[in-house]
Design a protein around this motif. Sequence first.
Motif, PDB file in Angstrom:
ATOM      1  N   GLN A 165      28.342  38.146  31.567  1.00  0.00           N
ATOM      2  CA  GLN A 165      29.748  38.131  31.197  1.00  0.00           C
ATOM      3  C   GLN A 165      30.529  38.775  32.338  1.00  0.00           C
ATOM      4  O   GLN A 165      30.278  39.925  32.701  1.00  0.00           O
ATOM      5  CB  GLN A 165      29.971  38.889  29.889  1.00  0.00           C
ATOM      6  CG  GLN A 165      31.291  38.563  29.220  1.00  0.00           C
ATOM      7  CD  GLN A 165      31.308  38.995  27.764  1.00  0.00           C
ATOM      8  OE1 GLN A 165      30.390  39.687  27.309  1.00  0.00           O
ATOM      9  NE2 GLN A 165      32.331  38.614  27.027  1.00  0.00           N
ATOM     10  N   PRO A 166      31.449  38.066  32.970  1.00  0.00           N
ATOM     11  CA  PRO A 166      32.121  38.597  34.154  1.00  0.00           C
ATOM     12  C   PRO A 166      32.757  39.969  33.951  1.00  0.00           C
ATOM     13  O   PRO A 166      32.754  40.801  34.859  1.00  0.00           O
ATOM     14  CB  PRO A 166      33.182  37.531  34.463  1.00  0.00           C
ATOM     15  CG  PRO A 166      32.613  36.271  33.904  1.00  0.00           C
ATOM     16  CD  PRO A 166      31.868  36.681  32.674  1.00  0.00           C
ATOM     17  N   GLN A 167      33.283  40.221  32.758  1.00  0.00           N
ATOM     18  CA  GLN A 167      33.970  41.484  32.516  1.00  0.00           C
ATOM     19  C   GLN A 167      33.032  42.689  32.503  1.00  0.00           C
ATOM     20  O   GLN A 167      33.477  43.819  32.739  1.00  0.00           O
ATOM     21  CB  GLN A 167      34.733  41.431  31.180  1.00  0.00           C
ATOM     22  CG  GLN A 167      35.848  40.401  31.134  1.00  0.00           C
ATOM     23  CD  GLN A 167      35.359  39.036  30.660  1.00  0.00           C
ATOM     24  OE1 GLN A 167      34.169  38.716  30.774  1.00  0.00           O
ATOM     25  NE2 GLN A 167      36.269  38.241  30.127  1.00  0.00           N
ATOM     26  N   THR A 168      31.754  42.468  32.253  1.00  0.00           N
ATOM     27  CA  THR A 168      30.826  43.596  32.093  1.00  0.00           C
ATOM     28  C   THR A 168      29.629  43.552  33.033  1.00  0.00           C
ATOM     29  O   THR A 168      28.820  44.478  33.034  1.00  0.00           O
ATOM     30  CB  THR A 168      30.300  43.642  30.643  1.00  0.00           C
ATOM     31  OG1 THR A 168      29.638  42.402  30.333  1.00  0.00           O
ATOM     32  CG2 THR A 168      31.438  43.872  29.662  1.00  0.00           C
ATOM     33  N   GLY A 180      33.598  33.537  27.340  1.00  0.00           N
ATOM     34  CA  GLY A 180      33.620  33.739  28.778  1.00  0.00           C
ATOM     35  C   GLY A 180      32.256  33.860  29.425  1.00  0.00           C
ATOM     36  O   GLY A 180      32.168  34.063  30.643  1.00  0.00           O
ATOM     37  N   TYR A 181      31.191  33.747  28.632  1.00  0.00           N
ATOM     38  CA  TYR A 181      29.840  33.930  29.165  1.00  0.00           C
ATOM     39  C   TYR A 181      29.505  32.818  30.163  1.00  0.00           C
ATOM     40  O   TYR A 181      29.928  31.669  30.015  1.00  0.00           O
ATOM     41  CB  TYR A 181      28.831  33.908  28.021  1.00  0.00           C
ATOM     42  CG  TYR A 181      27.491  34.509  28.373  1.00  0.00           C
ATOM     43  CD1 TYR A 181      27.324  35.891  28.422  1.00  0.00           C
ATOM     44  CD2 TYR A 181      26.386  33.699  28.639  1.00  0.00           C
ATOM     45  CE1 TYR A 181      26.094  36.452  28.734  1.00  0.00           C
ATOM     46  CE2 TYR A 181      25.157  34.252  28.947  1.00  0.00           C
ATOM     47  CZ  TYR A 181      25.020  35.631  28.999  1.00  0.00           C
ATOM     48  OH  TYR A 181      23.809  36.184  29.307  1.00  0.00           O
ATOM     49  N   ASN A 194      29.210  44.092  36.126  1.00  0.00           N
ATOM     50  CA  ASN A 194      29.082  45.191  37.083  1.00  0.00           C
ATOM     51  C   ASN A 194      28.478  46.443  36.447  1.00  0.00           C
ATOM     52  O   ASN A 194      27.977  47.316  37.157  1.00  0.00           O
ATOM     53  CB  ASN A 194      30.446  45.521  37.698  1.00  0.00           C
ATOM     54  CG  ASN A 194      30.838  44.513  38.764  1.00  0.00           C
ATOM     55  OD1 ASN A 194      30.125  44.299  39.727  1.00  0.00           O
ATOM     56  ND2 ASN A 194      31.987  43.868  38.574  1.00  0.00           N
ATOM     57  N   GLU A 195      28.521  46.537  35.134  1.00  0.00           N
ATOM     58  CA  GLU A 195      27.890  47.664  34.431  1.00  0.00           C
ATOM     59  C   GLU A 195      26.501  47.318  33.913  1.00  0.00           C
ATOM     60  O   GLU A 195      25.612  48.178  33.879  1.00  0.00           O
ATOM     61  CB  GLU A 195      28.757  48.113  33.241  1.00  0.00           C
ATOM     62  CG  GLU A 195      30.040  48.829  33.621  1.00  0.00           C
ATOM     63  CD  GLU A 195      31.095  47.892  34.180  1.00  0.00           C
ATOM     64  OE1 GLU A 195      31.272  46.801  33.596  1.00  0.00           O
ATOM     65  OE2 GLU A 195      31.724  48.237  35.206  1.00  0.00           O
ATOM     66  N   ARG A 251      37.781  39.127  42.574  1.00  0.00           N
ATOM     67  CA  ARG A 251      38.299  40.453  42.216  1.00  0.00           C
ATOM     68  C   ARG A 251      37.240  41.341  41.574  1.00  0.00           C
ATOM     69  O   ARG A 251      37.397  42.556  41.528  1.00  0.00           O
ATOM     70  CB  ARG A 251      39.505  40.309  41.297  1.00  0.00           C
ATOM     71  CG  ARG A 251      39.204  39.788  39.890  1.00  0.00           C
ATOM     72  CD  ARG A 251      40.485  39.588  39.103  1.00  0.00           C
ATOM     73  NE  ARG A 251      40.268  39.273  37.707  1.00  0.00           N
ATOM     74  CZ  ARG A 251      39.998  38.065  37.251  1.00  0.00           C
ATOM     75  NH1 ARG A 251      39.884  37.054  38.103  1.00  0.00           N
ATOM     76  NH2 ARG A 251      39.836  37.864  35.951  1.00  0.00           N
ATOM     77  N   ARG A 252      36.145  40.749  41.105  1.00  0.00           N
ATOM     78  CA  ARG A 252      35.088  41.538  40.472  1.00  0.00           C
ATOM     79  C   ARG A 252      33.844  41.662  41.347  1.00  0.00           C
ATOM     80  O   ARG A 252      32.829  42.165  40.897  1.00  0.00           O
ATOM     81  CB  ARG A 252      34.712  40.927  39.121  1.00  0.00           C
ATOM     82  CG  ARG A 252      35.825  40.976  38.076  1.00  0.00           C
ATOM     83  CD  ARG A 252      35.281  40.600  36.714  1.00  0.00           C
ATOM     84  NE  ARG A 252      36.259  40.764  35.668  1.00  0.00           N
ATOM     85  CZ  ARG A 252      36.966  39.778  35.109  1.00  0.00           C
ATOM     86  NH1 ARG A 252      36.765  38.519  35.530  1.00  0.00           N
ATOM     87  NH2 ARG A 252      37.843  40.005  34.149  1.00  0.00           N
TER      88      ARG A 252
END
Length: 555
Positions: A72-75, A10-11, A77-78, A226-227
């Motif tokens: 990586q979209p999932q992370t 997903g990168y 924001n952190e 959504r992110r």
Amino acid sequence: MKQNLFLPSGYRLEFWAAGDGFLRINIDGKTVWQIPSFAIHPEFFKYHHREACEVTIVTNAPDAVLWAYGYQPQTVNETGITVFEFSDRGILQRTGAEIENWLRSDPDRPALHFSPIRHWMNDPVGLCKIGDTWHMFYQFHPSGSGWGPMHWGHATSRDLVNWLHMPVFLHPEQNLWRLGATGGAFSGNAFRDRDGSLMFFYTERLPAYDLFKGYREIQKLARPDRRMIKAEGIVTVLEQRPDGVEHDFRDPKVWWDDAANAYRMVLGASMEGDPAVLLFGSGDGLEWQYLRPLYRAPVNFRQEGARAVECPDFFRLEDKWVLVMGFVGHVEPRTRRHNLLYALIGEFVDDCFVPDTPELQLLDFGTDYYAMQSVESDGRQIAFAWLFNWEYRKPEGSSYSGEMSLPRVLSLSEDRKRLRMLPAMEVDEHLVADLIVEDKSGTFSLPKGPIEIRLSGALEGSKLVATQGGELAFEVSVADGILSIRLAQDDGSIQYVAELGCGKDLRLFHDRGIVEIFADGGSVCGTRRGYANIEPDHLDISSSASAQVLERYSK
């Protein structure tokens, strides 16, 4: 150049490139993605990695990659983005604290003020808070440190002081470099609707070939994914200009107006040659109708070079309405200052803004605080502005251009006649303040890095002179009730002054060439950006007021 990298599933890799050369990505010796030949003009590219594995990035022109990052979209924001620096030696990657340490190693980069990692930045846009996270977007040119086709850069923060760099949020409608044109995604605001949904209204300048005439500007609406990584669902909501409005028609500020039970928008413009702020209305946020001029500048502004109003901000503050605006091109005859920022305070009834007085309040007497945008959150009106010196440009060779002001909180003076600006409480909560000097005048050695000077008491006759190697860095003085500032590069042709009266308090932040002054409870503010003698080593204080000098730095 050839380099092996492990990429998770997903990168995303995003970059801008131009020039002779190619780039390809191989897995197990087989090409899965490639650019056979870069164009002579910058272009944007993105690669979506589907399977966690090692890849080989191959290019014969690493210098052609102008700006690159991965995430990586999932992370993201952190963690924020990972910066990819291409060179003949390979790809150097930096993330999070590594980016901050890298930026702090630049002795010319201000330490307390937000700046882009690379390239050109100007107006703050889309300022908002979602949960505990502040989002600051900004106009960004991703392929060079000079102004160019506009995108929206993006950064996030939990404290308004420390920022995480995010992927580019919004792109122009088309590749303007390919056309040899300028324009793109200009300024706008974040708007949260009554159902909680977030949207961004902004101006798109269509391909432009002249910076002063003949261009076309339209208004658009975008929604975040959504992110909060990318803008999506972009639609045009306003194309037609009212009669008398030529090409300057931009920088929307949208709100829901309870009294009208409808949406309202203000836009900066020029009406028959006069700088103006225009008011529009809508029942659904998509179809907009012109209502009337909200404000039209007196004729002297046009005569003094003002071309249009830019970046109007219109908001309710306590029981008043405040209009903030910049007059682009304006030169004040008496002081020769450029592009000043002004405010009016008044009432907004039946779609009419009635100022309490027609006299404009000069919001910042230093000129380098421009395109201010504010947002209400948790009972405070928080503002940022772009710091830009209209007289001098950054020295050649800098990897970036543009900084943001410190975050300011806006309020009304006790007599409700002036807009006040003071550093947000987060500045004191999240920046260390080590005392260097307390309660005395004299000449003092300064540490390297940012400082704050505080004066408390009668300011008349006060003078602060900072020098580097014996040469002037900045001078701030109060004489006959006039507060003034002078930097090393000033030749006296422009006067940076404000009426202070009997003000009894002053705070001054100096951060590698940036000076921000807050006096008389924030009723008088002045901001300058200089590029000479930006690391003063001595400070001379002459004042009957109590003086403190503090070293300021991030925790």
